[in-house]
Design a protein around this motif. Structure first.
Motif, PDB file in Angstrom:
ATOM      1  N   ASP A  61      79.357 129.600  39.605  1.00 38.18           N
ATOM      2  CA  ASP A  61      79.833 129.407  38.231  1.00 38.18           C
ATOM      3  C   ASP A  61      81.357 129.248  38.133  1.00 38.18           C
ATOM      4  O   ASP A  61      81.910 129.172  37.041  1.00 38.18           O
ATOM      5  N   THR A  62      82.034 129.153  39.282  1.00 42.24           N
ATOM      6  CA  THR A  62      83.484 129.005  39.293  1.00 42.24           C
ATOM      7  C   THR A  62      83.879 127.627  38.776  1.00 42.24           C
ATOM      8  O   THR A  62      83.252 126.628  39.118  1.00 42.24           O
ATOM      9  N   ALA A  63      84.932 127.586  37.962  1.00 40.10           N
ATOM     10  CA  ALA A  63      85.418 126.312  37.412  1.00 40.10           C
ATOM     11  C   ALA A  63      85.861 125.384  38.543  1.00 40.10           C
ATOM     12  O   ALA A  63      86.369 125.837  39.567  1.00 40.10           O
ATOM     13  N   HIS A  64      85.668 124.087  38.349  1.00 39.60           N
ATOM     14  CA  HIS A  64      86.059 123.084  39.347  1.00 39.60           C
ATOM     15  C   HIS A  64      87.533 122.751  39.176  1.00 39.60           C
ATOM     16  O   HIS A  64      87.894 121.793  38.490  1.00 39.60           O
ATOM     17  N   VAL A  65      88.369 123.592  39.801  1.00 40.91           N
ATOM     18  CA  VAL A  65      89.814 123.382  39.781  1.00 40.91           C
ATOM     19  C   VAL A  65      90.321 123.438  41.212  1.00 40.91           C
ATOM     20  O   VAL A  65      89.613 123.853  42.119  1.00 40.91           O
ATOM     21  N   ALA A  66      91.561 123.038  41.407  1.00 44.95           N
ATOM     22  CA  ALA A  66      92.171 123.144  42.730  1.00 44.95           C
ATOM     23  C   ALA A  66      92.165 124.612  43.163  1.00 44.95           C
ATOM     24  O   ALA A  66      92.279 125.517  42.331  1.00 44.95           O
ATOM     25  N   SER A  67      92.039 124.845  44.464  1.00 52.09           N
ATOM     26  CA  SER A  67      91.935 126.214  44.982  1.00 52.09           C
ATOM     27  C   SER A  67      93.070 127.111  44.518  1.00 52.09           C
ATOM     28  O   SER A  67      92.854 128.279  44.195  1.00 52.09           O
ATOM     29  N   HIS A  68      94.295 126.578  44.464  1.00 54.44           N
ATOM     30  CA  HIS A  68      95.423 127.429  44.080  1.00 54.44           C
ATOM     31  C   HIS A  68      95.375 127.850  42.612  1.00 54.44           C
ATOM     32  O   HIS A  68      96.096 128.740  42.198  1.00 54.44           O
ATOM     33  N   LEU A  69      94.496 127.234  41.827  1.00 52.66           N
ATOM     34  CA  LEU A  69      94.318 127.609  40.423  1.00 52.66           C
ATOM     35  C   LEU A  69      93.100 128.500  40.217  1.00 52.66           C
ATOM     36  O   LEU A  69      92.912 129.054  39.144  1.00 52.66           O
ATOM     37  N   ALA A  70      92.262 128.619  41.230  1.00 52.60           N
ATOM     38  CA  ALA A  70      91.056 129.449  41.143  1.00 52.60           C
ATOM     39  C   ALA A  70      91.425 130.916  41.388  1.00 52.60           C
ATOM     40  O   ALA A  70      92.429 131.232  42.016  1.00 52.60           O
ATOM     41  N   SER A  71      90.597 131.787  40.896  1.00 50.42           N
ATOM     42  CA  SER A  71      90.816 133.223  41.063  1.00 50.42           C
ATOM     43  C   SER A  71      90.247 133.693  42.400  1.00 50.42           C
ATOM     44  O   SER A  71      89.149 133.300  42.788  1.00 50.42           O
ATOM     45  N   SER A  72      90.983 134.570  43.073  1.00 48.20           N
ATOM     46  CA  SER A  72      90.504 135.085  44.354  1.00 48.20           C
ATOM     47  C   SER A  72      89.231 135.911  44.190  1.00 48.20           C
ATOM     48  O   SER A  72      88.451 136.050  45.121  1.00 48.20           O
ATOM     49  N   SER A  73      89.002 136.451  42.989  1.00 50.06           N
ATOM     50  CA  SER A  73      87.790 137.240  42.757  1.00 50.06           C
ATOM     51  C   SER A  73      86.534 136.363  42.779  1.00 50.06           C
ATOM     52  O   SER A  73      85.429 136.869  42.882  1.00 50.06           O
ATOM     53  N   ALA A  74      86.711 135.042  42.685  1.00 50.60           N
ATOM     54  CA  ALA A  74      85.569 134.121  42.727  1.00 50.60           C
ATOM     55  C   ALA A  74      85.052 133.922  44.148  1.00 50.60           C
ATOM     56  O   ALA A  74      83.927 133.476  44.344  1.00 50.60           O
ATOM     57  N   ILE A  75      85.877 134.250  45.140  1.00 51.27           N
ATOM     58  CA  ILE A  75      85.473 134.066  46.544  1.00 51.27           C
ATOM     59  C   ILE A  75      84.518 135.178  46.946  1.00 51.27           C
ATOM     60  O   ILE A  75      84.811 136.358  46.771  1.00 51.27           O
ATOM     61  N   THR A  76      83.379 134.796  47.488  1.00 51.81           N
ATOM     62  CA  THR A  76      82.407 135.784  47.952  1.00 51.81           C
ATOM     63  C   THR A  76      82.866 136.347  49.297  1.00 51.81           C
ATOM     64  O   THR A  76      83.687 135.725  49.980  1.00 51.81           O
ATOM     65  N   PRO A  77      82.357 137.501  49.702  1.00 51.04           N
ATOM     66  CA  PRO A  77      82.741 138.042  51.018  1.00 51.04           C
ATOM     67  C   PRO A  77      82.428 137.052  52.161  1.00 51.04           C
ATOM     68  O   PRO A  77      83.258 136.839  53.038  1.00 51.04           O
ATOM     69  N   PHE A  78      81.249 136.443  52.125  1.00 53.31           N
ATOM     70  CA  PHE A  78      80.907 135.450  53.148  1.00 53.31           C
ATOM     71  C   PHE A  78      81.810 134.227  53.022  1.00 53.31           C
ATOM     72  O   PHE A  78      82.242 133.650  54.019  1.00 53.31           O
ATOM     73  N   GLY A  79      82.119 133.855  51.790  1.00 51.26           N
ATOM     74  CA  GLY A  79      83.040 132.743  51.545  1.00 51.26           C
ATOM     75  C   GLY A  79      84.416 133.009  52.122  1.00 51.26           C
ATOM     76  O   GLY A  79      85.064 132.107  52.671  1.00 51.26           O
ATOM     77  N   GLY A  80      84.861 134.257  52.041  1.00 54.14           N
ATOM     78  CA  GLY A  80      86.149 134.630  52.632  1.00 54.14           C
ATOM     79  C   GLY A  80      86.133 134.429  54.141  1.00 54.14           C
ATOM     80  O   GLY A  80      87.102 133.923  54.719  1.00 54.14           O
ATOM     81  N   PHE A  81      85.025 134.810  54.768  1.00 56.08           N
ATOM     82  CA  PHE A  81      84.868 134.594  56.203  1.00 56.08           C
ATOM     83  C   PHE A  81      84.895 133.103  56.531  1.00 56.08           C
ATOM     84  O   PHE A  81      85.578 132.672  57.463  1.00 56.08           O
ATOM     85  N   LEU A  82      84.153 132.309  55.760  1.00 56.13           N
ATOM     86  CA  LEU A  82      84.113 130.865  55.997  1.00 56.13           C
ATOM     87  C   LEU A  82      85.504 130.246  55.869  1.00 56.13           C
ATOM     88  O   LEU A  82      85.890 129.400  56.676  1.00 56.13           O
TER      89      LEU A  82
END
Length: 185
Positions: A61-82
Motif C-alpha cells: 500500500d506504499t505510495a509510488h514515489v521515489a525511494s528518497h520520498l518514501a518512509s522507512s517504516s514502509a520497508i518490511t524486514p525482509f525488504g530491508g534484507f533485499l
C-alpha cells in the motif's frame, strides 16, 4: 553493440543460474507482503515508458514515489534484507533481457521526477538504456540529488568502456554503494 550482447548473455545466464534464488526469494516475499514482485512504470531510453520489475521491499500500500520520498517504516524486514544485499534488483535481469535496460546505465526514474528528467535530457542521458547499476550507484549518488545524478550519469556514459562496464558490475556485486536512500521516520 558489444555491450548489448554482453547484457543478453549475462542476463540470460544470471536468470538460469539464479533461478533457485529467485524462486526462494519469491516464496519468502509471498509470505512477507503477499505480493513479492513489484512492477512500476519508469522512464526508459528516449523517454519511452517501460515496466520495471523487481522484488517488493515495501508494503504493497506504499505510495509510488521515489525511494528518497518514501518512509522507512514502509520497508518490511525482509525488504530491508533485499535492499541491503541488492537482491531486490535480480528480477531486473528480465528487463535487461527484453532490451528495456542494460546492466550498466543510469537508473530509471519515475515520470513524476521532472527535474531529473529535464537534467538528464539536457545532458543526453535519456539516449541510453537505463541500467541496474552505474557510476552514480557505486558512489552513493541517488535520485535525491537530481543535478548531481544527471551530471554523474552523463560522465559515466561519456567514459563507458568495456573495462568500466565490468568495473561497475564488479563493484556492485562486491557491495559498493548503499542503494537509494529512504526518509528516516
Amino acid at each position: 553493440m558489444l555491450i548489448r550482447l554482453l547484457d543478453i548473455i549475462f542476463a540470460f545466464f544470471g536468470l538460469v543460474v539464479g533461478l533457485p534464488v529467485l524462486l526462494i526469494l519469491t516464496l519468502i516475499g509471498l509470505f512477507d507482503t503477499g505480493s513479492p514482485i513489484f512492477r512500476q512504470q519508469r522512464v526508459g531510453r528516449h523517454k519511452k515508458p517501460f515496466t520495471l520489475v523487481k522484488f517488493r521491499t515495501m508494503r504493497p500500500d506504499t505510495a509510488h514515489v521515489a525511494s528518497h520520498l518514501a518512509s522507512s517504516s514502509a520497508i518490511t524486514p525482509f525488504g530491508g534484507f533485499l535492499r541491503k544485499t541488492k537482491l531486490d534488483e535480480l528480477p531486473q535481469l528480465w528487463n535487461v533481457l527484453w532490451g528495456d535496460m542494460s546492466l550498466v546505465g543510469p537508473r530509471p526514474c519515475l515520470f513524476n521526477q521532472q527535474e531529473l528528467i529535464d537534467e538528464r535530457e539536457q545532458r543526453g542521458v535519456l539516449n541510453a538504456r537505463p541500467g541496474i547499476t552505474g557510476l552514480a550507484q557505486v558512489n552513493d549518488i541517488d535520485m535525491s540529488t537530481p543535478v548531481l545524478l544527471a551530471q554523474t550519469d552523463a560522465q559515466m556514459l561519456q567514459s563507458l568502456t568495456l573495462a568500466n562496464y565490468f568495473k561497475y558490475i564488479l563493484m556492485t556485486v562486491a557491495g559498493k554503494g548503499s542503494g537509494d536512500r529512504v526518509k528516516k521516520d
